[in-house]
Design an enzyme around this catalytic site. Structure first.
Site, PDB file in Angstrom:
ATOM      1  N   GLY A 152       0.814  -1.218   0.000  1.00  0.00           N
ATOM      2  CA  GLY A 152       0.000   0.000   0.000  1.00  0.00           C
ATOM      3  C   GLY A 152       0.842   1.260   0.000  1.00  0.00           C
ATOM      4  N   SER A 163       3.352   1.936  -1.753  1.00  0.00           N
ATOM      5  CA  SER A 163       3.820   2.343  -3.088  1.00  0.00           C
ATOM      6  C   SER A 163       2.689   2.481  -4.100  1.00  0.00           C
ATOM      7  CB  SER A 163       4.830   1.310  -3.618  1.00  0.00           C
ATOM      8  OG  SER A 163       5.967   1.277  -2.794  1.00  0.00           O
ATOM      9  N   ASP A 175      -0.955  -3.030  -5.514  1.00  0.00           N
ATOM     10  CA  ASP A 175      -0.630  -3.970  -4.438  1.00  0.00           C
ATOM     11  C   ASP A 175      -0.983  -5.383  -4.900  1.00  0.00           C
ATOM     12  OD1 ASP A 175      -3.342  -4.228  -4.136  1.00  0.00           O
ATOM     13  OD2 ASP A 175      -3.458  -3.329  -2.160  1.00  0.00           O
ATOM     14  N   ARG A 208      -3.258  -7.818  -3.026  1.00  0.00           N
ATOM     15  CA  ARG A 208      -4.507  -8.479  -2.657  1.00  0.00           C
ATOM     16  C   ARG A 208      -5.739  -7.589  -2.729  1.00  0.00           C
ATOM     17  NH1 ARG A 208      -0.310 -10.437  -0.008  1.00  0.00           N
ATOM     18  NH2 ARG A 208       0.031 -12.669  -0.103  1.00  0.00           N
ATOM     19  N   ILE A 228       9.475  -4.610  -2.773  1.00  0.00           N
ATOM     20  CA  ILE A 228      10.688  -4.975  -3.491  1.00  0.00           C
ATOM     21  C   ILE A 228      11.057  -3.902  -4.510  1.00  0.00           C
ATOM     22  CG2 ILE A 228      10.472  -7.457  -3.179  1.00  0.00           C
ATOM     23  CD1 ILE A 228       8.846  -7.621  -5.693  1.00  0.00           C
ATOM     24  N   HIS A 273      11.568  -8.923   1.722  1.00  0.00           N
ATOM     25  CA  HIS A 273      11.262  -9.802   0.588  1.00  0.00           C
ATOM     26  C   HIS A 273      12.201  -9.564  -0.587  1.00  0.00           C
ATOM     27  CE1 HIS A 273       6.936 -10.372   2.303  1.00  0.00           C
ATOM     28  NE2 HIS A 273       7.851 -11.049   2.963  1.00  0.00           N
ATOM     29  N   CYS A 287      20.627 -16.239  -9.556  1.00  0.00           N
ATOM     30  CA  CYS A 287      20.138 -17.539 -10.029  1.00  0.00           C
ATOM     31  C   CYS A 287      19.445 -18.249  -8.858  1.00  0.00           C
ATOM     32  CB  CYS A 287      21.304 -18.379 -10.536  1.00  0.00           C
ATOM     33  SG  CYS A 287      20.805 -20.064 -10.949  1.00  0.00           S
ATOM     34  N   SER A 321      -1.514  -6.052   4.225  1.00  0.00           N
ATOM     35  CA  SER A 321      -2.639  -6.886   4.665  1.00  0.00           C
ATOM     36  C   SER A 321      -2.237  -7.771   5.834  1.00  0.00           C
ATOM     37  CB  SER A 321      -3.115  -7.757   3.499  1.00  0.00           C
ATOM     38  OG  SER A 321      -2.054  -8.592   3.064  1.00  0.00           O
ATOM     39  N   CYS A 328      -2.559   5.809   2.800  1.00  0.00           N
ATOM     40  CA  CYS A 328      -1.472   6.094   3.732  1.00  0.00           C
ATOM     41  C   CYS A 328      -0.821   7.450   3.464  1.00  0.00           C
ATOM     42  CB  CYS A 328      -0.442   4.965   3.724  1.00  0.00           C
ATOM     43  SG  CYS A 328       0.201   4.573   2.113  1.00  0.00           S
TER      44      CYS A 328
HETATM   45  N1  APR Z   1      -2.945   3.324   1.590  1.00  0.00           N
HETATM   46  C1  APR Z   1      -3.152   2.485   2.622  1.00  0.00           C
HETATM   47  N2  APR Z   1      -3.394   1.191   2.467  1.00  0.00           N
HETATM   48  C2  APR Z   1      -3.416   0.714   1.209  1.00  0.00           C
HETATM   49  C3  APR Z   1      -3.199   1.519   0.094  1.00  0.00           C
HETATM   50  C4  APR Z   1      -2.962   2.895   0.323  1.00  0.00           C
HETATM   51  N3  APR Z   1      -2.760   3.760  -0.676  1.00  0.00           N
HETATM   52  N4  APR Z   1      -3.295   0.757  -1.003  1.00  0.00           N
HETATM   53  C5  APR Z   1      -3.547  -0.481  -0.590  1.00  0.00           C
HETATM   54  N5  APR Z   1      -3.628  -0.516   0.747  1.00  0.00           N
HETATM   55  C6  APR Z   1      -3.815  -1.666   1.630  1.00  0.00           C
HETATM   56  C7  APR Z   1      -4.713  -2.707   1.081  1.00  0.00           C
HETATM   57  O1  APR Z   1      -6.039  -2.422   1.427  1.00  0.00           O
HETATM   58  C8  APR Z   1      -4.173  -3.953   1.760  1.00  0.00           C
HETATM   59  O2  APR Z   1      -4.727  -4.122   3.042  1.00  0.00           O
HETATM   60  O3  APR Z   1      -2.561  -2.264   1.777  1.00  0.00           O
HETATM   61  C9  APR Z   1      -2.708  -3.657   1.900  1.00  0.00           C
HETATM   62  C10 APR Z   1      -1.854  -4.332   0.853  1.00  0.00           C
HETATM   63  O4  APR Z   1      -1.859  -5.701   1.101  1.00  0.00           O
HETATM   64  P1  APR Z   1      -1.223  -6.730   0.080  1.00  0.00           P
HETATM   65  O5  APR Z   1      -1.670  -6.445  -1.286  1.00  0.00           O
HETATM   66  O6  APR Z   1      -1.470  -8.075   0.620  1.00  0.00           O
HETATM   67  O7  APR Z   1       0.323  -6.383   0.147  1.00  0.00           O
HETATM   68  P2  APR Z   1       1.366  -6.802   1.260  1.00  0.00           P
HETATM   69  O8  APR Z   1       0.736  -6.866   2.592  1.00  0.00           O
HETATM   70  O9  APR Z   1       2.529  -5.902   1.113  1.00  0.00           O
HETATM   71  O10 APR Z   1       1.741  -8.237   0.786  1.00  0.00           O
HETATM   72  C11 APR Z   1       2.709  -8.936   1.500  1.00  0.00           C
HETATM   73  O11 APR Z   1       2.646 -10.659  -0.092  1.00  0.00           O
HETATM   74  O12 APR Z   1       2.464 -11.333  -2.278  1.00  0.00           O
HETATM   75  C12 APR Z   1       3.315 -11.094  -1.263  1.00  0.00           C
HETATM   76  O13 APR Z   1       5.585 -10.793  -1.381  1.00  0.00           O
HETATM   77  C13 APR Z   1       4.380 -10.104  -1.560  1.00  0.00           C
HETATM   78  O14 APR Z   1       5.446  -8.537  -0.093  1.00  0.00           O
HETATM   79  C14 APR Z   1       4.215  -9.037  -0.518  1.00  0.00           C
HETATM   80  C15 APR Z   1       3.506  -9.786   0.576  1.00  0.00           C
END
Ligand code: APR
Length: 642
Positions: A335, A337, A344, A346, A433, A452, A460, A542, A591
């Site tokens: 979130g 980035s 993101d 999920r 990443i 990560h 490799c 998440s 955020c």
């Molecule tokens: N501001 C605040 N929250 C946000 C924003 C934002 N602009 N955009 C998205 N979110 C929230 C989403 O609602 C979600 O709860 O951030 C969360 C992102 O969750 P994921 O997509 O699951 O990302 P992350 O938690 O970083 O995933 C963890 O999973 O797939 C792997 O290796 C990958 O590092 C990653 C890990």
């Protein structure tokens, strides 16, 4: 990108390296799989040096030293078998799920009396070489409830009768036969034997909710049971983990490793938290309290790092500025980035929901596995088998990183200023990443741990050799097809990228693939970093992925936790919302918006102004900042004395 100092040190001598490897594996076995530390240590001693955690896992399982409770498995939400195979009503559920026993032998007696079919049952029974079987009962242990006929059958860790029940009721290939849907009476997860996956479906909700009530409300002393994620018959999980020895591991599925079942049940509250998808909890209506750690029991005695739980972003700012707040750790996720233009994982428009498995260069089996669980495309095992889906999914990201396509967001700038202005930042643990924090020049490199890995190096996956990054990117551009269809120069077909050192078709960005180990810096620094934390700020994650999410419960129970996210996350880790919250503050929203507000309350807005002139912010963040500065400027010209 430099090799992290700790990683470099770890590789400086073989002894250090194997000790480091051992620590990583120990962490995986305890936090990831939920094994006892003692069992994990013993197994590591017995198995000796190995690079495969699956070998040690299988040793533990096969020797009855523990149960496999780890692993993140995202439940399938489109199981096509639920409709046909969920037939029980809530009245048919066992009154005391926690005391229910496997009724296999009772059924078998009846079958024999009836002179009925006993071949498959008989075979399984004779395979079970346990003297207890003579008493015609399965020992206490985990049992499963058949959602079709209500039979209660034991797990593979007892005598494997639930699987036998499914096989016994299956008639040929017909999908309508076979009692394939079963609910664990231990953690109430639901498994489909045909899909070989956990499943979630609204049709199951009333049954699971009722089981939940029966299980937890009727217990004289309700236990806070931490749900387990891996299934007793979840071969897919182990196949994905292992290097080919799954046959041996599976042969002993029915072995009686349940001697310590009771102990394990009792010890569960001490076990490392295991992952559960928060959606699972919500979909099943599982009360959140059941997932909380025992910290609330002790809350009366805790001396929190704050005097009063902050009620607003302004209160948080005051806490950060106070002497009470000395050490701050940040855990960040995708979130952070999103405003830079990187989706993101999920969210509804995240990578997993928007990927189209049909476009990936994968065979039908691989494609189906990815369809069922998109993270499979990013698993180490899958990458070694077929690297193309991972490279195709990451092509744009790899080339975008090389071309420095994205800019650090306001959330990144908050972390930078937090360090520069307060000196209280212990560490930023980022799961991202993209390396965007590198653009924050006032944030020293050693303040950031990219748990990560990183997109801006290549290595490799087979021999570990680092590859020339520029060459790697060129090969990605020339050899990997563009799923978006925007790059006309991209090839129509993908071909893997070969390692010049070992010849394997396994060169990848230096990111941590699922089922592989985190960098040593994580394991080395976390224990020290969490010790005296007064504030943990969780930004845009998440909290679905371990062990990064463990920071949430590793910090002292007295520390404040600020969660900055679009929606509530982390219930399963003990994060509490609303009136239940004793030390968690939820700042809901994007955020960048929330953290800009926090920076305004901290009086740091002027420090951000140069970013506008230098065009260092993504457009969305620049607009946000301009707007905020405009308002501040307006209010100060209206109130010059303020
Ligand atoms: N501001 C605040 N929250 C946000 C924003 C934002 N602009 N955009 C998205 N979110 C929230 C989403 O609602 C979600 O709860 O951030 C969360 C992102 O969750 P994921 O997509 O699951 O990302 P992350 O938690 O970083 O995933 C963890 O999973 O797939 C792997 O290796 C990958 O590092 C990653 C890990």
């Amino acid at each position: 990108m430099d090799v992290p100092p700790a990683a470099a040190a770890a590789s400086s001598s073989n002894d250090d390296a194997s000790q480091a490897r051992r620590l990583v594996m120990l962490e995986q076995l305890t936090s990831g799989y939920g094994f006892d530390t003692e069992a994990a240590e013993k197994a590591l001693d017995e198995v000796g040096p190995t690079s495969e955690v699956s070998v040690v896992v299988n040793y533990i399982l096969e020797n009855g030293m523990g149960k496999d409770r780890g692993g993140s498995v995202v439940p399938k939400t489109d199981c096509p078998h639920v409709n046909d195979h969920v037939k029980v009503t809530t009245e048919k559920l066992p009154d005391h799920p926690q005391h229910a026993l496997c009724s296999f032998f009772a059924q078998e007696d009846q079958d024999m009396d009836d002179n009925n079919n006993k071949d498959r049952i008989g075979r399984l029974k004779s395979d079970t070489d346990d003297p207890d079987d003579n008493g015609k009962s399965c020992p206490a242990g985990e049992n499963w409830f058949c959602m079709e006929c209500g039979a209660i059958r034991c797990s593979r860790y007892v005598n494997g009768h639930c699987l036998a029940h499914y096989q016994e009721t299956e008639k040929g290939e017909e999908s309508t036969t076979g009692h394939c849907i079963a609910a664990s009476l231990v953690d109430l997860s639901v498994w489909c034997y045909k899909c070989e996956a956990y499943v979630q479906d609204p049709l199951l909700d009333p049954l699971i909710q009722r089981l939940e009530q029966l299980k937890f409300q009727e217990a004289s002393e309700p236990k806070k049971k931490k749900p387990r994620q891996s299934h007793p018959n979840d071969e897919r999980y182990r196949v994905a983990q292992s290097s080919g020895d799954e046959t041996t591991s599976n042969n002993n599925n029915d072995s009686n490793d349940n001697d310590d079942d009771d102990d394990e049940e009792d010890n569960d509250s001490d076990a490392s938290p295991t992952i559960i998808d928060i959606a699972t909890a919500v979909a099943r209506g599982i009360p959140i309290g059941l997932f909380q750690s025992s910290e609330n029991e002790e809350e009366e005695e805790l001396q929190y790092s704050f005097d009063k739980l902050p009620k607003s972003v302004e209160d948080v700012a005051k806490f950060i500025q106070s002497d009470k707040c000395r050490n701050i750790v940040i855990l960040a996720g995708a979130g952070m980035s999103v405003a830079a233009g990187i989706p993101d994982f999920r969210s509804a428009n995240g990578l997993y929901a928007t990927m189209n498995p049909d476009l990936l260069s994968a065979d039908p089996v691989e494609r189906e596995a990815i369809r069922m669980d998109p993270t499979v495309a990013l698993e180490q095992g899958m990458f070694l088998q077929n690297p193309l889906p991972c490279l195709e999914l990451n092509r744009e990201f790899i080339l975008g990183t090389r071309n420095q396509k994205w800019k650090a967001t306001l959330a990144h700038r908050f972390v930078e200023l937090l360090h520069a202005k307060t000196g209280k930042l212990v560490r930023l643990y980022t799961q991202n990443i993209d390396g965007l924090e590198d653009q924050c020049t006032q944030l020293p490199r050693d303040k950031v741990i990219a748990v990560h890995g990183s997109m801006d190096r290549a290595e490799c996956a087979h021999c570990g050799q680092e590859s020339d990054y520029g060459q790697f990117c060129d090969r990605v551009r020339d050899q990997i097809k563009d799923l978006s269809g925007n790059d006309e120069q991209a090839p129509q077909e993908s071909t893997p990228i070969t390692c010049t050192t070992c010849g394997s078709r396994a060169v990848k960005p230096a990111i941590v693939l699922f089922r592989s180990s985190l960098p040593m810096t994580f394991f080395e620094n976390v224990p020290r970093d969490v010790l005296d934390v007064d504030l943990l700020i969780v930004i845009g994650t998440s909290l679905r992925v371990a062990p990064a999410n463990s920071l949430v419960w590793r910090i002292p129970k007295t520390a404040l936790r600020l969660l900055v996210n679009r929606e509530p996350v982390g219930w399963h880790l003990g994060v509490a919302y609303g009136p239940d919250s004793k030390r968690d503050v939820f700042a809901q929203g994007n955020c960048d918006f929330v953290l800009l507000d926090l920076m305004a309350h901290l009086g740091w807005l002027d420090d951000l102004r140069p970013l506008l002139d230098e065009q260092k912010l993504p457009d969305a963040c620049a607009a946000l900042l301009r707007n905020r500065l405009g308002k501040e400027d307006e209010s100060s010209s209206a109130n010059p004395s303020s």
